[in-house]
Design an enzyme around this catalytic site. Structure first.
Site: not given
Ligand code: NAD
Length: 453
Positions: A241, A207
Site C-alpha cells: 500500500c 487503512e
Molecule cells: P479490497 O478493498 O478489494 O478488499 C479488502 C477486504 O474487503 C477483503 O477482505 C475483501 O473480501 C473485502 N471486500 C471486498 N469487497 C467488499 C465489499 N463490497 N464489501 C465489504 N467487504 C468487501 O482490497 P484488496 O484488493 O484486498 O487490497 C488492495 C488495496 O488495499 C489497495 O488499494 C491497497 O493500497 C490497500 N491497502 C492498504 C493498506 C494500508 O495499510 N493502508 C495495506 C494494504 C493494502
C-alpha cells in the site's frame, strides 16, 4: 450472527478486560505464531510466492515484534492517564482519562500482506481488551485457512473468531452491530464499509491506498535513492500500500538516476527476474491483466517482460510519463514504476496537491529547505525523507492515511488507543464547593467573564 452475540456476552461478562488476561493472550498469540511459522511461510509461498526472507521480515517477524513491543508497554498504556493541568475553577478536583475497550470489533484484511494486516490490528484489539472477528482476504485462501486454524487453536470463538470468505461474507458481517470496525483495503470498498458503519454509528479506522509519490531532488544522494526506491517499490512485486507509486525526478539527475535504478534492480532480482524463484507473483489474473495493460504505449526503460502462466511481471520502469496516461490515473499496486521529471519543485508540488491526499510520500534530498517546503505544503498519511517504507516499521510512530488514503491510525501504542475509547473523568472534591457557578448575579457574571476568557 451467533458469534457476534457470543462475543458480546463474553465482553459484558468482563472476560476481556483484566490486564493480566490481555497479556496472557498476547503471549499465547506470540507462541502460536512461532508454532505455526512453517505453515504460515508455506501458505504465503502458495498464495503469493513470497520468499521465506520476505515472509519473515514483512509478515511474521514484523508481527512478532509488534506483539513483544505491546507486551512490554501494555501495563503502562492501560493505566488511567492523570491530567494535571486544569483551570483555576477545578481547584480540589482531579482529572484523568481511562482507556476503555469498545467491545466487539471487526477486522477486515486485504490480500497483499495477508498475515500481518490481519494480526497487527488484532494485537491492538486484544491489548485494548476487546473481542474480535477477523475476516481475512479470500484471495489468499491458504493464509486465510492457516490463520483460521491457528486462531481457533489459540482462542475461544467468543474472544477471537475468524470468518473466512469473500465480498458476500464481508457484507453480511457489516450488517451486524459491531462496536468498532477496522478495515484495510481499497478506497472504493472503504467507502462501502464506512456507509455500513454509519447506519449504526460505529467508529471506523480505514487503512486505504492511493498513489504515493516519490520525489528525487537534484541534490539527492542518487545511489542511495536508487537502492531504497528499488527496494520499496519492487518488494512484494509492488503490491504494497505504501510502495512508491511513481517517481518525480529532477531533470538534471534523471538520466543518472535511471542508470543507477537499473543496476539496483539487477542486484536485487538478477538479470532475469522472471526466473527468480523468490520473486513475488501478482495476486490474480485480473490484476495481472490490468497491470500489463498499463504498459501499452508506455516507454519502458527497464524490464517490461511478463509471464502470464506464472503471473509474474518484471520490475518495470517507465520514462516520459504524463498525468494523462492510464498508469497515472489509478493506484498501480504492482511492479511498474512511472517516472516523470521536473525543473521547478513548485510545479511538482502543485501537481501532487491537486490529486487525492496520498498514503505516503518519499523525498530524497540533502536540502532542509526542500524538505520543509514539501512537508509544509503537501498533505499525506506519513512517509520518509531519504528512504521508502521505513516509517511503517517504527513501532513508536503512528501509521495511517488522510483524506482518500484513509482515516485513523495504528501500530504500537496507537493501536491500543485506536481500539480504546478515551473516557474522560473529573473526580470532584466533596470537602468544599465553590459556589460561583450557582449564582447568576451581575457581580458573578463579572468574575465569570474574567475566568472564562
Ligand atoms: P479490497 O478493498 O478489494 O478488499 C479488502 C477486504 O474487503 C477483503 O477482505 C475483501 O473480501 C473485502 N471486500 C471486498 N469487497 C467488499 C465489499 N463490497 N464489501 C465489504 N467487504 C468487501 O482490497 P484488496 O484488493 O484486498 O487490497 C488492495 C488495496 O488495499 C489497495 O488499494 C491497497 O493500497 C490497500 N491497502 C492498504 C493498506 C494500508 O495499510 N493502508 C495495506 C494494504 C493494502
Amino acid at each position: 450472527m451467533e458469534v457476534v452475540n457470543a462475543q458480546r456476552k463474553f465482553f459484558h461478562d468482563q472476560k476481556t478486560k483484566p490486564v493480566e488476561l490481555r497479556l496472557l493472550r498476547l503471549k499465547a498469540l506470540y507462541c502460536g505464531i512461532l508454532k505455526y511459522e512453517q505453515q504460515l511461510t508455506e501458505a504465503l509461498k502458495q498464495d503469493l510466492n513470497k520468499s521465506a526472507f520476505d515472509s519473515y521480515t514483512t509478515e511474521i517477524g514484523y508481527t512478532l515484534k509488534e506483539i513483544s513491543h505491546t507486551i512490554k508497554y501494555l501495563e503502562r498504556w492501560c493505566k488511567p492517564k492523570k491530567v494535571c493541568k486544569a483551570p483555576i475553577y477545578f481547584v480540589g478536583a482531579k482529572s484523568y482519562i481511562i482507556n476503555e475497550p469498545y467491545g466487539v470489533t471487526l477486522i477486515i484484511a486485504p490480500w497483499n500482506y495477508p498475515f500481518q494486516l490481519a494480526i497487527v490490528p488484532l494485537i491492538g484489539a486484544l491489548a485494548a481488551g476487546n473481542t474480535a472477528i477477523v475476516k481475512p482476504s479470500e484471495l489468499t485462501p491458504n493464509v486465510s485457512k492457516a490463520l483460521s486454524v491457528m486462531l481457533e487453536e489459540l482462542f475461544p470463538a467468543e474472544l477471537v473468531a475468524v470468518v473466512e470468505g469473500g465480498k458476500e461474507v464481508s457484507e453480511s458481517l457489516l450488517r451486524q452491530k459491531f462496536d468498532y470496525i477496522f478495515f484495510t483495503g481499497s478506497t472504493e470498498v472503504g467507502k462501502i464499509v464506512m456507509e455500513s458503519a454509519a447506519k449504526n454509528l460505529v467508529p471506523v479506522t480505514l487503512e486505504l491506498g492511493g498513489k504515493s509519490p516519490t520525489i528525487v531532488h537534484k541534490d539527492a544522494n542518487l545511489p542511495l535513492a536508487a537502492r531504497r526506491i528499488a527496494w520499496g517499490k519492487f518488494l512484494n512485486a509492488g503490491q504494497t500500500c505504501v510502495a512508491p507509486d511513481y517517481v518525480y525526478v529532477h531533470s538534471e539527475v534523471k538520466k543518472e538516476f535511471l542508470v543507477l535504478l537499473k543496476e539496483e534492480i539487477k542486484k536485487m532480482y538478477g538479470v532475469s527476474p522472471l526466473q527468480n524463484k523468490d520473486y513475488t507473483r501478482i495476486i490474480h489474473k485480473k490484476h495481472f491483466d490490468r497491470l500489463t495493460s498499463l504498459l501499452t504505449g508506455a516507454k519502458v526503460v527497464i524490464g517490461g517482460e511478463s509471464d502470464e502462466g506464472n503471473l509474474l511481471i518484471e520490475p518495470t520502469v517507465l520514462d516520459q510519463v504524463t498525468w494523462c496516461m492510464p498508469v497515472m490515473k489509478e493506484e498501480i499496486f504492482g511492479p511498474i514504476l512511472p517516472t516523470m521529471e521536473y525543473d521547478d519543485i513548485q510545479v511538482a508540488i502543485s501537481e501532487i496537491v491537486s490529486k487525492p491526499k496520498p498514503l505516503a510520500l518519499y523525498l530524497f534530498t540533502e536540502s532542509k529547505k526542500i524538505e520543509d517546503n514539501i512537508l509544509r505544503n503537501i498533505s499525506f498519511g506519513g512517509g520518509c525523507i531519504n528512504d521508502t517504507l521505513y516509517h511503517l516499521t517504527q513501532p513508536y510512530l503512528s501509521f495511517g492515511g488522510v483524506g482518500e488514503s484513509g482515516m485513523g491510525s495504528y501500530h504500537g501504542e496507537y493501536s491500543f488507543q485506536t481500539f480504546s475509547h478515551q473516557k474522560s473523568i473529573v473526580k470532584q472534591t466533596t470537602k468544599f464547593d465553590i459556589s460561583l457557578r450557582y449564582r447568576s448575579s451581575k457581580e458573578m457574571l463579572k468574575i465569570m467573564r474574567k475566568l472564562l476568557k
